[in-house]
Design a protein around this motif. Sequence first.
Motif, mmCIF file in Angstrom:
data_model
loop_
_atom_site.group_PDB
_atom_site.id
_atom_site.type_symbol
_atom_site.label_atom_id
_atom_site.label_comp_id
_atom_site.label_asym_id
_atom_site.label_seq_id
_atom_site.Cartn_x
_atom_site.Cartn_y
_atom_site.Cartn_z
ATOM 1 N N PRO A 172 0.813 -1.209 0.000
ATOM 2 C CA PRO A 172 0.000 0.000 0.000
ATOM 3 C C PRO A 172 0.851 1.266 0.000
ATOM 4 O O PRO A 172 1.941 1.295 0.549
ATOM 5 N N ALA A 173 0.300 2.285 -0.622
ATOM 6 C CA ALA A 173 0.949 3.597 -0.648
ATOM 7 C C ALA A 173 0.631 4.329 0.644
ATOM 8 O O ALA A 173 -0.431 4.148 1.233
ATOM 9 N N LEU A 174 1.556 5.165 1.067
ATOM 10 C CA LEU A 174 1.334 5.987 2.247
ATOM 11 C C LEU A 174 0.538 7.224 1.856
ATOM 12 O O LEU A 174 0.640 7.709 0.736
ATOM 13 N N CYS A 175 -0.206 7.738 2.789
ATOM 14 C CA CYS A 175 -0.891 9.008 2.579
ATOM 15 C C CYS A 175 0.188 10.088 2.589
ATOM 16 O O CYS A 175 0.856 10.293 3.598
ATOM 17 N N GLU A 176 0.386 10.726 1.434
ATOM 18 C CA GLU A 176 1.488 11.670 1.307
ATOM 19 C C GLU A 176 1.388 12.820 2.297
ATOM 20 O O GLU A 176 2.401 13.367 2.716
ATOM 21 N N ALA A 177 0.190 13.177 2.696
ATOM 22 C CA ALA A 177 0.013 14.258 3.662
ATOM 23 C C ALA A 177 0.572 13.888 5.037
ATOM 24 O O ALA A 177 0.913 14.761 5.828
ATOM 25 N N SER A 178 0.694 12.582 5.292
ATOM 26 C CA SER A 178 1.193 12.152 6.597
ATOM 27 C C SER A 178 2.708 11.903 6.602
ATOM 28 O O SER A 178 3.275 11.615 7.649
ATOM 29 N N VAL A 179 3.359 12.030 5.449
ATOM 30 C CA VAL A 179 4.804 11.832 5.370
ATOM 31 C C VAL A 179 5.477 13.153 5.719
ATOM 32 O O VAL A 179 5.217 14.184 5.092
ATOM 33 N N SER A 180 6.326 13.125 6.740
ATOM 34 C CA SER A 180 6.952 14.359 7.217
ATOM 35 C C SER A 180 7.979 14.900 6.221
ATOM 36 O O SER A 180 8.535 14.153 5.410
ATOM 37 N N ALA A 181 8.223 16.189 6.324
ATOM 38 C CA ALA A 181 9.246 16.830 5.487
ATOM 39 C C ALA A 181 10.615 16.202 5.756
ATOM 40 O O ALA A 181 11.419 16.047 4.839
ATOM 41 N N GLU A 182 10.854 15.794 6.990
ATOM 42 C CA GLU A 182 12.126 15.154 7.339
ATOM 43 C C GLU A 182 12.280 13.818 6.603
ATOM 44 O O GLU A 182 13.350 13.513 6.074
ATOM 45 N N THR A 183 11.213 13.042 6.553
ATOM 46 C CA THR A 183 11.252 11.765 5.840
ATOM 47 C C THR A 183 11.475 11.993 4.351
ATOM 48 O O THR A 183 12.259 11.289 3.716
ATOM 49 N N ILE A 184 10.805 12.991 3.793
ATOM 50 C CA ILE A 184 10.978 13.287 2.371
ATOM 51 C C ILE A 184 12.402 13.738 2.098
ATOM 52 O O ILE A 184 13.013 13.342 1.102
ATOM 53 N N GLN A 185 12.967 14.531 2.991
ATOM 54 C CA GLN A 185 14.355 14.974 2.819
ATOM 55 C C GLN A 185 15.300 13.779 2.873
ATOM 56 O O GLN A 185 16.241 13.686 2.083
ATOM 57 N N GLN A 186 15.066 12.849 3.782
ATOM 58 C CA GLN A 186 15.886 11.637 3.854
ATOM 59 C C GLN A 186 15.728 10.809 2.583
ATOM 60 O O GLN A 186 16.696 10.257 2.068
ATOM 61 N N LEU A 187 14.498 10.721 2.078
ATOM 62 C CA LEU A 187 14.222 10.018 0.837
ATOM 63 C C LEU A 187 14.998 10.656 -0.310
ATOM 64 O O LEU A 187 15.658 9.964 -1.093
ATOM 65 N N LEU A 247 15.086 1.457 0.710
ATOM 66 C CA LEU A 247 16.033 2.560 0.846
ATOM 67 C C LEU A 247 16.545 2.695 2.284
ATOM 68 O O LEU A 247 17.268 3.633 2.597
ATOM 69 N N GLN A 248 16.154 1.762 3.143
ATOM 70 C CA GLN A 248 16.544 1.712 4.550
ATOM 71 C C GLN A 248 16.112 2.959 5.326
ATOM 72 O O GLN A 248 16.840 3.495 6.146
ATOM 73 N N LEU A 249 14.893 3.392 5.041
ATOM 74 C CA LEU A 249 14.321 4.530 5.762
ATOM 75 C C LEU A 249 13.248 4.094 6.742
ATOM 76 O O LEU A 249 12.711 4.914 7.471
ATOM 77 N N GLN A 250 12.900 2.827 6.763
ATOM 78 C CA GLN A 250 11.903 2.289 7.703
ATOM 79 C C GLN A 250 12.417 1.024 8.302
ATOM 80 O O GLN A 250 13.070 0.262 7.716
ATOM 81 N N GLU A 296 7.309 -0.381 1.152
ATOM 82 C CA GLU A 296 8.284 -1.243 0.497
ATOM 83 C C GLU A 296 9.465 -0.422 -0.033
ATOM 84 O O GLU A 296 10.623 -0.802 0.156
ATOM 85 N N SER A 297 9.178 0.711 -0.653
ATOM 86 C CA SER A 297 10.242 1.575 -1.173
ATOM 87 C C SER A 297 11.078 2.164 -0.046
ATOM 88 O O SER A 297 12.307 2.185 -0.125
ATOM 89 N N LEU A 298 10.414 2.618 1.004
ATOM 90 C CA LEU A 298 11.146 3.183 2.144
ATOM 91 C C LEU A 298 12.031 2.136 2.804
ATOM 92 O O LEU A 298 13.175 2.421 3.175
ATOM 93 N N ARG A 299 11.533 0.926 2.915
ATOM 94 C CA ARG A 299 12.330 -0.164 3.501
ATOM 95 C C ARG A 299 13.536 -0.493 2.620
ATOM 96 O O ARG A 299 14.639 -0.699 3.112
#
Length: 68
Positions: free
Chosen positions: A2-17, A65-68, A60-63
Amino acid sequence: MPALCEASVSAETIQQLQHRLQQQGYYQGTPDGALGQKTRSALTQYQEAQGLASGAITLESLRKLQLQ
C-alpha cells in the motif's frame, strides 16, 4: 504494497528520501523536504529500476532505501 498518505509523510522523511535517491543517482538537486515533481520522478525511476510498485511512496520503497 500500500501507498502511504502523502500528507502524513513528514518533510524530514521526504528529505531523507531525497538524500538516499541522490546517493543512488536518481535525485538531482538539494534535498529540501518538499515532495515536488523532481522527487516524484526520481522515486518512480528508482522504483521501476528495483521492480517495485511505482508512482507513490510505499513502505516497500522506504524499507528498500533503509528509511523504515
